[in-house]
Design a protein around this motif. Structure first.
Motif, PDB file in Angstrom:
ATOM      1  N   MET A 344       0.823  -1.206   0.000  1.00 43.15           N
ATOM      2  CA  MET A 344       0.000   0.000   0.000  1.00 43.15           C
ATOM      3  C   MET A 344       0.862   1.262   0.000  1.00 43.15           C
ATOM      4  N   SER A 345       1.990   1.214   0.684  1.00 44.38           N
ATOM      5  CA  SER A 345       2.892   2.359   0.701  1.00 44.38           C
ATOM      6  C   SER A 345       3.317   2.727  -0.714  1.00 44.38           C
ATOM      7  N   GLY A 346       3.597   1.718  -1.525  1.00 48.37           N
ATOM      8  CA  GLY A 346       3.991   1.978  -2.905  1.00 48.37           C
ATOM      9  C   GLY A 346       2.925   2.689  -3.697  1.00 48.37           C
ATOM     10  N   LEU A 347       1.674   2.482  -3.325  1.00 49.18           N
ATOM     11  CA  LEU A 347       0.592   3.122  -4.066  1.00 49.18           C
ATOM     12  C   LEU A 347       0.553   4.631  -3.840  1.00 49.18           C
ATOM     13  N   GLY A 348       1.192   5.108  -2.766  1.00 50.91           N
ATOM     14  CA  GLY A 348       1.306   6.552  -2.572  1.00 50.91           C
ATOM     15  C   GLY A 348       2.142   7.183  -3.670  1.00 50.91           C
ATOM     16  N   GLU A 349       3.238   6.540  -4.023  1.00 48.93           N
ATOM     17  CA  GLU A 349       4.051   7.020  -5.148  1.00 48.93           C
ATOM     18  C   GLU A 349       3.289   6.870  -6.466  1.00 48.93           C
ATOM     19  N   LEU A 350       2.480   5.823  -6.567  1.00 45.80           N
ATOM     20  CA  LEU A 350       1.692   5.628  -7.780  1.00 45.80           C
ATOM     21  C   LEU A 350       0.686   6.769  -7.950  1.00 45.80           C
ATOM     22  N   ALA A 351       0.062   7.197  -6.847  1.00 46.95           N
ATOM     23  CA  ALA A 351      -0.849   8.348  -6.908  1.00 46.95           C
ATOM     24  C   ALA A 351      -0.093   9.591  -7.374  1.00 46.95           C
ATOM     25  N   LYS A 352       1.147   9.743  -6.909  1.00 45.90           N
ATOM     26  CA  LYS A 352       1.978  10.871  -7.355  1.00 45.90           C
ATOM     27  C   LYS A 352       2.178  10.833  -8.863  1.00 45.90           C
ATOM     28  N   TYR A 353       2.472   9.646  -9.388  1.00 44.66           N
ATOM     29  CA  TYR A 353       2.720   9.520 -10.825  1.00 44.66           C
ATOM     30  C   TYR A 353       1.474   9.799 -11.654  1.00 44.66           C
ATOM     31  N   HIS A 354       0.303   9.585 -11.067  1.00 45.28           N
ATOM     32  CA  HIS A 354      -0.930   9.954 -11.771  1.00 45.28           C
ATOM     33  C   HIS A 354      -0.903  11.436 -12.133  1.00 45.28           C
ATOM     34  N   ARG A 446      -3.959  28.840  -7.176  1.00 51.10           N
ATOM     35  CA  ARG A 446      -3.476  28.118  -8.356  1.00 51.10           C
ATOM     36  C   ARG A 446      -4.504  27.110  -8.881  1.00 51.10           C
ATOM     37  N   ILE A 447      -5.323  26.540  -8.003  1.00 46.36           N
ATOM     38  CA  ILE A 447      -6.334  25.561  -8.404  1.00 46.36           C
ATOM     39  C   ILE A 447      -7.627  25.850  -7.646  1.00 46.36           C
ATOM     40  N   ASP A 448      -8.733  25.229  -8.081  1.00 48.06           N
ATOM     41  CA  ASP A 448     -10.001  25.441  -7.388  1.00 48.06           C
ATOM     42  C   ASP A 448     -10.290  24.284  -6.425  1.00 48.06           C
ATOM     43  N   SER A 449     -11.377  24.406  -5.675  1.00 51.60           N
ATOM     44  CA  SER A 449     -11.705  23.415  -4.647  1.00 51.60           C
ATOM     45  C   SER A 449     -12.034  22.051  -5.249  1.00 51.60           C
ATOM     46  N   ALA A 450     -12.570  22.045  -6.471  1.00 54.22           N
ATOM     47  CA  ALA A 450     -12.884  20.771  -7.132  1.00 54.22           C
ATOM     48  C   ALA A 450     -11.608  19.983  -7.395  1.00 54.22           C
ATOM     49  N   ARG A 451     -10.538  20.675  -7.739  1.00 52.23           N
ATOM     50  CA  ARG A 451      -9.263  20.003  -7.987  1.00 52.23           C
ATOM     51  C   ARG A 451      -8.686  19.451  -6.685  1.00 52.23           C
ATOM     52  N   VAL A 452      -8.887  20.155  -5.580  1.00 53.20           N
ATOM     53  CA  VAL A 452      -8.452  19.631  -4.279  1.00 53.20           C
ATOM     54  C   VAL A 452      -9.209  18.346  -3.969  1.00 53.20           C
ATOM     55  N   ALA A 453     -10.527  18.371  -4.197  1.00 52.10           N
ATOM     56  CA  ALA A 453     -11.345  17.176  -3.962  1.00 52.10           C
ATOM     57  C   ALA A 453     -10.894  16.019  -4.848  1.00 52.10           C
ATOM     58  N   GLU A 454     -10.456  16.357  -6.068  1.00 53.15           N
ATOM     59  CA  GLU A 454      -9.965  15.312  -6.974  1.00 53.15           C
ATOM     60  C   GLU A 454      -8.707  14.651  -6.410  1.00 53.15           C
ATOM     61  N   HIS A 455      -7.860  15.429  -5.769  1.00 61.08           N
ATOM     62  CA  HIS A 455      -6.665  14.855  -5.141  1.00 61.08           C
ATOM     63  C   HIS A 455      -7.063  13.847  -4.060  1.00 61.08           C
ATOM     64  N   ARG A 456      -8.041  14.233  -3.247  1.00 60.96           N
ATOM     65  CA  ARG A 456      -8.509  13.288  -2.227  1.00 60.96           C
ATOM     66  C   ARG A 456      -9.078  12.032  -2.871  1.00 60.96           C
ATOM     67  N   GLU A 457      -9.831  12.215  -3.939  1.00 59.59           N
ATOM     68  CA  GLU A 457     -10.462  11.088  -4.625  1.00 59.59           C
ATOM     69  C   GLU A 457      -9.416  10.136  -5.208  1.00 59.59           C
ATOM     70  N   ILE A 458      -8.366  10.680  -5.814  1.00 62.90           N
ATOM     71  CA  ILE A 458      -7.319   9.843  -6.400  1.00 62.90           C
ATOM     72  C   ILE A 458      -6.595   9.067  -5.306  1.00 62.90           C
ATOM     73  N   VAL A 459      -6.254   9.748  -4.223  1.00 59.55           N
ATOM     74  CA  VAL A 459      -5.566   9.086  -3.106  1.00 59.55           C
ATOM     75  C   VAL A 459      -6.432   7.976  -2.530  1.00 59.55           C
ATOM     76  N   GLU A 460      -7.708   8.267  -2.298  1.00 58.82           N
ATOM     77  CA  GLU A 460      -8.611   7.246  -1.788  1.00 58.82           C
ATOM     78  C   GLU A 460      -8.805   6.118  -2.795  1.00 58.82           C
ATOM     79  N   GLY A 461      -8.763   6.456  -4.095  1.00 58.72           N
ATOM     80  CA  GLY A 461      -8.912   5.442  -5.130  1.00 58.72           C
ATOM     81  C   GLY A 461      -7.813   4.409  -5.111  1.00 58.72           C
ATOM     82  N   PHE A 462      -6.635   4.793  -4.619  1.00 59.68           N
ATOM     83  CA  PHE A 462      -5.545   3.841  -4.457  1.00 59.68           C
ATOM     84  C   PHE A 462      -5.560   3.187  -3.074  1.00 59.68           C
TER      85      PHE A 462
END
Length: 523
Positions: A344-354, A446-462
């Motif tokens: 699971m730790s490796g998936l944190g780097e995978l989220a970064k690569y997304h 630099r970004i809007d709140s929807a993009r912040v939510a997308e970051h949470r979604e991607i992290v949770e998706g992994f």
């Protein structure tokens, strides 16, 4: 020769049963594991759970799955079938596996009124239950799957057509050969695939007479270099990455009679390849290094690109060198027995690569098109990340420009690791750091709140968590930011924007604290 059966896996509601029935209409022998269990037990699955419990159900599931792979063409497996190691091994050996995925919200709509799924029929909200299931199972789905098919936006017939094509075209996985090219014509190969470590002889320099194998006890991966070789064990975990360890290894190399023509082979995760690479860079002012990476984090990031280093009490990786390896092995088979938390730790780097892939696509910095990582099998993901990092390293070997984007999420991650004495795994800290970087980018406009939510979604998706640990203060973290090796005139963060991610120097600690507070308020 009979084709291997094609097994559909995924969370409840992804359409495994429906898709298998559509394919079955084309003269294929189809078995739905849940139906087969009910037939064998003579009662409903709900009754098995109520009267005998989940353990009895899982035992029956394993028995029926083993019987089914011998006779079926298409198998719709239960959502939790991949939890058992023996089931995953069976599927690896005797089946081609397709993982059907969908957004949790899509699945919830289909399952919210269901009473036929015991693990989804209690009083908890279906969405939260599905998120927990996904978090617990995503690593096992990745380990089991040969192919990934996202079902959102497709009809069952369209999904069935895609799966049918995969069934007809199935073939044995082969080792992929990627190349990391550098600006001055230097290059090295990266072998990616199940049992790719068998290819190590071709990566070890011909001039070497001796190979020092640096590894940790418990790794359990043995290599045969074709040279006189000796194994040197180092401590487990981050405590191995010390200058004292480098000195001990170099003394041992000298006592063994290693010369500048010989080679260091690092077998393990990022800790081992960081340490082994730095030791190789120091001994005789630099000898050849080959990395055999055995973790997700190492295969997609740490073993590629030549960054090596060890830690000081004041911070992580503060002493190191750029030292490119002679070759890298990413053996997917070594991930089968990786502890769950390490995977699971490796998936944190995978989220970064997304996010890095998104940025590089926008700026046309990729030499080859990279599909969305979540749509790839594990071997394909590793190969894709190697290609992404190869493009970054080729453009900026020594982190003078583009390569800085590889630090996305890392400024907070390194602070968290230092503050917690490395209780957090690196990838777990990076996942938190990604969301923090998004909060910071939002506060800077630099970004809007929807993009912040997308970051949470991607992290949770992994399958990862993004919440800050409660046992470290915001003030401590900000103070640790200043010790980061990238901190020159201010504190450097890699931040998102509509045109991609890039480094930003921040001197106002108030905004750093505000972003941390925003993280805690959303938890």
């Amino acid at each position: 020769m009979k084709k291997k059966p094609l097994v559909l896996i995924g969370l409840s509601g992804t359409g495994k049963t429906t898709v298998s029935k559509i394919i079955g209409s084309k003269d294929k022998n189809v078995i739905d594991i849940d139906s087969a269990i009910e037939k064998k037990a003579g009662v409903s699955i709900e009754s098995i759970f109520e009267e005998k419990g989940e353990e009895t159900f899982r035992s029956l599931e394993t028995e029926v799955l083993a019987e089914s792979v011998e006779s079926a063409d298409i198998i719709a497996a239960g959502g939790g079938a991949i939890l058992a190691a023996e089931n995953r091994q069976l599927l690896r050996e005797k089946a081609q596996v397709v993982w059907l995925t969908a957004k949790v919200e899509t699945l919830a709509k289909q399952l919210s009124t269901s009473h036929a799924r015991p693990l989804l029929s209690d009083s908890q909200a279906v969405v939260q239950k599905l998120k927990a299931m996904h978090r617990d199972r995503v690593a096992y789905y990745m380990l089991a799957a040969d192919h990934v098919v996202a079902t959102d936006g497709y009809t069952p017939q369209q999904v069935a057509d895609i799966v049918q094509d995969l069934y007809e075209a199935q073939q044995e996985e082969s080792t992929r050969k990627e190349v990391v090219g550098l600006a001055d014509g230097r290059h090295y190969k990266v072998a990616v695939g199940r049992y790719a470590s068998k290819n190590i002889v071709g990566l070890v320099p011909d001039k070497a007479k001796k190979a020092a194998i640096i590894t940790q006890k418990g790794i359990g991966v043995e290599v045969e270099t074709g040279k006189e070789q000796k194994v040197f064990f180092v401590e487990d975990g981050e405590k191995a990455k010390q200058l004292a360890t480098v000195g001990e290894l170099c003394s041992a190399f000298a006592a063994w009679g290693m010369t500048r023509n010989d080679v260091v082979v690092s077998v393990g995760g990022g800790v081992v390849t960081d340490l082994g690479g730095f030791t190789a860079a120091c001994y005789h002012r630099g000898i050849s290094a080959v990395h055999v990476s055995t973790t997700v984090l190492g295969q997609i990031d740490a073993a590629i690109g030549g960054k090596t280093g060890v830690n000081l009490p004041e911070g992580k990786n503060l002493v190191g060198a750029f030292w490119q390896p002679a070759g890298v092995i990413c053996d997917i088979a070594s991930l089968d027995t990786l502890p769950h938390r390490e995977f699971m730790s490796g998936l944190g780097e995978l989220a970064k690569y997304h996010f890095i892939a998104e940025s590089m696509r926008y700026n046309k910095q990729l030499t080859r098109e990279i599909p969305v990582l979540a749509s790839l099998s594990l071997a394909e993901v590793v190969a894709a990340c190697v290609r992404i990092k190869a493009d970054v390293v080729a453009a900026d070997e020594r982190e003078g420009g583009l390569r800085a984007i590889l630090n996305y999420g890392h400024t907070l991650a390194h602070a968290l690791e230092t503050a917690g004495s490395y209780d957090l795994r690196h990838g777990e800290a990076v996942a938190i750091g990604l969301v923090y970087a998004a909060e910071l980018a939002f506060l800077l406009g630099r970004i809007d709140s929807a993009r912040v939510a997308e970051h949470r979604e991607i992290v949770e998706g992994f399958g990862l968590r993004w919440q800050l640990p409660e046992n470290v203060s915001d003030e401590t973290l900000v103070e640790l930011f200043t010790r980061d090796k990238k901190a020159l005139a201010g504190i450097t963060f890699v931040l998102d924007s509509p045109t991609g991610i890039d480094p930003v120097v921040i001197s106002d600690t108030a905004v750093l604290l505000e972003a941390l507070a925003a993280m805690r308020s959303h938890a």
